[in-house]
Design a protein around this motif. Structure first.
Motif, PDB file in Angstrom:
ATOM      1  N   SER A 124      -4.034   2.736  -9.566  1.00  0.00           N
ATOM      2  CA  SER A 124      -5.483   2.516  -9.050  1.00  0.00           C
ATOM      3  C   SER A 124      -6.287   1.838 -10.053  1.00  0.00           C
ATOM      4  CB  SER A 124      -5.808   3.727  -8.613  1.00  0.00           C
ATOM      5  OG  SER A 124      -5.907   4.632  -9.593  1.00  0.00           O
ATOM      6  N   PHE A 125      -5.841   1.300 -11.256  1.00  0.00           N
ATOM      7  CA  PHE A 125      -6.693   0.629 -11.944  1.00  0.00           C
ATOM      8  C   PHE A 125      -6.223  -0.289 -12.879  1.00  0.00           C
ATOM      9  CE2 PHE A 125      -8.061   4.926 -11.990  1.00  0.00           C
ATOM     10  CZ  PHE A 125      -9.555   4.921 -11.668  1.00  0.00           C
ATOM     11  N   ASP A 126      -6.979  -1.658 -13.049  1.00  0.00           N
ATOM     12  CA  ASP A 126      -6.584  -2.648 -13.578  1.00  0.00           C
ATOM     13  C   ASP A 126      -6.752  -2.957 -15.055  1.00  0.00           C
ATOM     14  OD1 ASP A 126      -6.113  -4.160 -10.943  1.00  0.00           O
ATOM     15  OD2 ASP A 126      -8.208  -3.762 -10.717  1.00  0.00           O
ATOM     16  N   SER A 152      -2.196  -0.844 -12.689  1.00  0.00           N
ATOM     17  CA  SER A 152      -1.554  -1.618 -11.649  1.00  0.00           C
ATOM     18  C   SER A 152      -0.555  -2.423 -12.207  1.00  0.00           C
ATOM     19  CB  SER A 152      -2.833  -2.637 -10.967  1.00  0.00           C
ATOM     20  OG  SER A 152      -3.173  -3.230 -11.928  1.00  0.00           O
ATOM     21  N   ALA A 153       0.149  -3.265 -11.159  1.00  0.00           N
ATOM     22  CA  ALA A 153       1.406  -3.899 -11.971  1.00  0.00           C
ATOM     23  C   ALA A 153       1.280  -4.758 -12.912  1.00  0.00           C
ATOM     24  CB  ALA A 153       2.082  -4.436 -10.478  1.00  0.00           C
ATOM     25  N   ASP A 154       0.080  -5.391 -12.725  1.00  0.00           N
ATOM     26  CA  ASP A 154      -0.330  -6.268 -14.008  1.00  0.00           C
ATOM     27  C   ASP A 154      -1.416  -6.105 -14.766  1.00  0.00           C
ATOM     28  OD1 ASP A 154      -2.162  -6.730 -11.911  1.00  0.00           O
ATOM     29  OD2 ASP A 154      -2.156  -9.002 -11.756  1.00  0.00           O
ATOM     30  N   GLY A 155      -1.645  -4.745 -14.850  1.00  0.00           N
ATOM     31  CA  GLY A 155      -2.736  -3.847 -15.463  1.00  0.00           C
ATOM     32  C   GLY A 155      -2.885  -3.839 -16.994  1.00  0.00           C
ATOM     33  N   ALA A 156      -3.612  -3.659 -17.389  1.00  0.00           N
ATOM     34  CA  ALA A 156      -3.811  -3.593 -19.131  1.00  0.00           C
ATOM     35  C   ALA A 156      -4.158  -2.173 -19.397  1.00  0.00           C
ATOM     36  CB  ALA A 156      -4.834  -4.766 -19.589  1.00  0.00           C
ATOM     37  N   TRP A 176       6.490  -1.578 -22.245  1.00  0.00           N
ATOM     38  CA  TRP A 176       5.316  -2.091 -22.261  1.00  0.00           C
ATOM     39  C   TRP A 176       5.222  -2.532 -23.902  1.00  0.00           C
ATOM     40  CZ3 TRP A 176       0.367  -1.623 -19.505  1.00  0.00           C
ATOM     41  CH2 TRP A 176       0.461  -0.661 -18.337  1.00  0.00           C
ATOM     42  N   SER A 177       4.414  -3.598 -24.161  1.00  0.00           N
ATOM     43  CA  SER A 177       4.162  -4.290 -25.401  1.00  0.00           C
ATOM     44  C   SER A 177       2.896  -4.352 -25.771  1.00  0.00           C
ATOM     45  CB  SER A 177       4.950  -5.538 -25.441  1.00  0.00           C
ATOM     46  OG  SER A 177       4.712  -6.439 -24.470  1.00  0.00           O
ATOM     47  N   LEU A 191      -4.334  -4.047 -27.328  1.00  0.00           N
ATOM     48  CA  LEU A 191      -4.045  -4.310 -25.851  1.00  0.00           C
ATOM     49  C   LEU A 191      -2.705  -4.280 -25.382  1.00  0.00           C
ATOM     50  CD1 LEU A 191      -5.949  -5.039 -23.493  1.00  0.00           C
ATOM     51  CD2 LEU A 191      -5.326  -7.386 -23.882  1.00  0.00           C
ATOM     52  N   LEU A 192      -2.165  -3.629 -24.486  1.00  0.00           N
ATOM     53  CA  LEU A 192      -1.119  -3.440 -23.941  1.00  0.00           C
ATOM     54  C   LEU A 192      -0.864  -3.930 -22.587  1.00  0.00           C
ATOM     55  CD1 LEU A 192      -1.733  -1.187 -26.233  1.00  0.00           C
ATOM     56  CD2 LEU A 192       0.386  -0.049 -25.100  1.00  0.00           C
ATOM     57  N   ARG A 193       0.218  -4.448 -22.433  1.00  0.00           N
ATOM     58  CA  ARG A 193       0.651  -4.886 -20.853  1.00  0.00           C
ATOM     59  C   ARG A 193       2.239  -4.721 -20.828  1.00  0.00           C
ATOM     60  NH1 ARG A 193      -3.124  -7.580 -18.119  1.00  0.00           N
ATOM     61  NH2 ARG A 193      -4.918  -8.730 -19.396  1.00  0.00           N
ATOM     62  N   ARG A 194       2.579  -4.597 -19.440  1.00  0.00           N
ATOM     63  CA  ARG A 194       3.980  -4.315 -19.189  1.00  0.00           C
ATOM     64  C   ARG A 194       4.662  -5.674 -19.579  1.00  0.00           C
ATOM     65  NH1 ARG A 194       1.870  -1.553 -14.524  1.00  0.00           N
ATOM     66  NH2 ARG A 194       2.394   0.477 -14.611  1.00  0.00           N
ATOM     67  N   GLU A 195       5.980  -5.687 -19.933  1.00  0.00           N
ATOM     68  CA  GLU A 195       6.789  -6.741 -20.252  1.00  0.00           C
ATOM     69  C   GLU A 195       7.276  -7.219 -18.918  1.00  0.00           C
ATOM     70  OE1 GLU A 195       9.693  -4.827 -22.745  1.00  0.00           O
ATOM     71  OE2 GLU A 195       8.427  -4.454 -24.375  1.00  0.00           O
ATOM     72  N   ASN A 196       7.362  -8.620 -19.024  1.00  0.00           N
ATOM     73  CA  ASN A 196       7.722  -9.398 -17.737  1.00  0.00           C
ATOM     74  C   ASN A 196       9.369  -8.716 -17.598  1.00  0.00           C
ATOM     75  OD1 ASN A 196       5.399 -10.666 -17.170  1.00  0.00           O
ATOM     76  ND2 ASN A 196       5.953 -12.298 -18.399  1.00  0.00           N
ATOM     77  N   GLU A 197       9.605  -8.539 -16.246  1.00  0.00           N
ATOM     78  CA  GLU A 197      10.987  -8.029 -15.931  1.00  0.00           C
ATOM     79  C   GLU A 197      11.478  -9.432 -14.982  1.00  0.00           C
ATOM     80  OE1 GLU A 197      10.936  -4.128 -14.096  1.00  0.00           O
ATOM     81  OE2 GLU A 197       9.688  -3.431 -15.910  1.00  0.00           O
ATOM     82  N   GLU A 198      11.775 -10.305 -15.912  1.00  0.00           N
ATOM     83  CA  GLU A 198      12.366 -11.670 -14.777  1.00  0.00           C
ATOM     84  C   GLU A 198      13.595 -11.778 -15.132  1.00  0.00           C
ATOM     85  OE1 GLU A 198       9.637 -14.952 -15.544  1.00  0.00           O
ATOM     86  OE2 GLU A 198       7.985 -13.844 -14.953  1.00  0.00           O
TER      87      GLU A 198
END
Length: 198
Positions: A124-126, A152-156, A176-177, A191-198
């Protein structure tokens, strides 16, 4: 006997909003033990990282304290800023500042941060701001555990603490990284973001 540093001339300290609609607006901050507003330079850097415009974003300031981070986000167009603060006096000052600004995009919860976070809806939060009292590693770890599912999926997630954050050693941050980090005096910020799972 505890020693308190009196405010200059008995006046409250002030912080100044760096950018957005309320740029350069001074806000009073209480002189309370443990209340440590995020320094101007750190806030400026953080919002350069996040982008100056937070229009439409949902933000959570989990240990609001002075409200510096939450007010900064609200000033920059965030759709919703939930500030959580346990201290009644600090929460009252945040409410007074909210009234001064006429900030309708801010909600203030006078509550225990961890208890409230555990009741919030996943995703629920970006942007989530975590600036718990320095030196309480267990509190920071528990806050991170609760914050990760709220993003959220692209949240920080922004973390301010006294030591560098080693994501590899924190189970809750698997996937996360740290994408940006800095140091200002005794303050380490990340500042942390999810690692891209591509």
């Amino acid at each position: 006997m505890p020693s308190h540093t009196p405010s200059r001339g008995g006046k409250p300290h002030t912080i100044r909003i760096i950018g957005g609609d309320w740029k350069r607006t001074p806000l009073p901050v209480l002189d309370l033990d443990g209340l440590r507003p995020t320094p101007d330079r750190v806030r400026e850097t953080l919002f350069n990282w996040l982008g100056q415009d937070l229009a439409g974003q949902r933000c959570l300031d989990l240990f609001a304290g002075s409200g510096a981070l939450g007010f900064e986000a609200a000033s920059r167009g965030a759709a919703r800023v939930l500030m959580v603060e346990r201290s009644g006096r600090a929460a009252a000052q945040i409410r007074a500042n909210q009234t001064k600004l006429g900030a309708r995009n801010i909600e203030i919860a006078e509550a225990d941060a961890l208890r409230l976070a555990s009741s919030l809806a996943p995703g629920s939060f970006d942007v989530i701001f975590l600036d718990p009292p320095f030196g309480d590693q267990a509190l920071l770890m528990r806050a991170l555990e609760l914050a990760v599912p709220l993003a959220s999926a692209d949240g920080a997630i922004y973390v301010e603490c006294g030591d560098p954050l080693d994501v590899a050693t924190i189970d809750a941050l698997a996937g996360w990284s740290v994408v940006r980090e800095g140091k200002a005096g005794a303050v380490r910020y990340h500042l942390l973001r999810r690692e891209n799972e591509e």
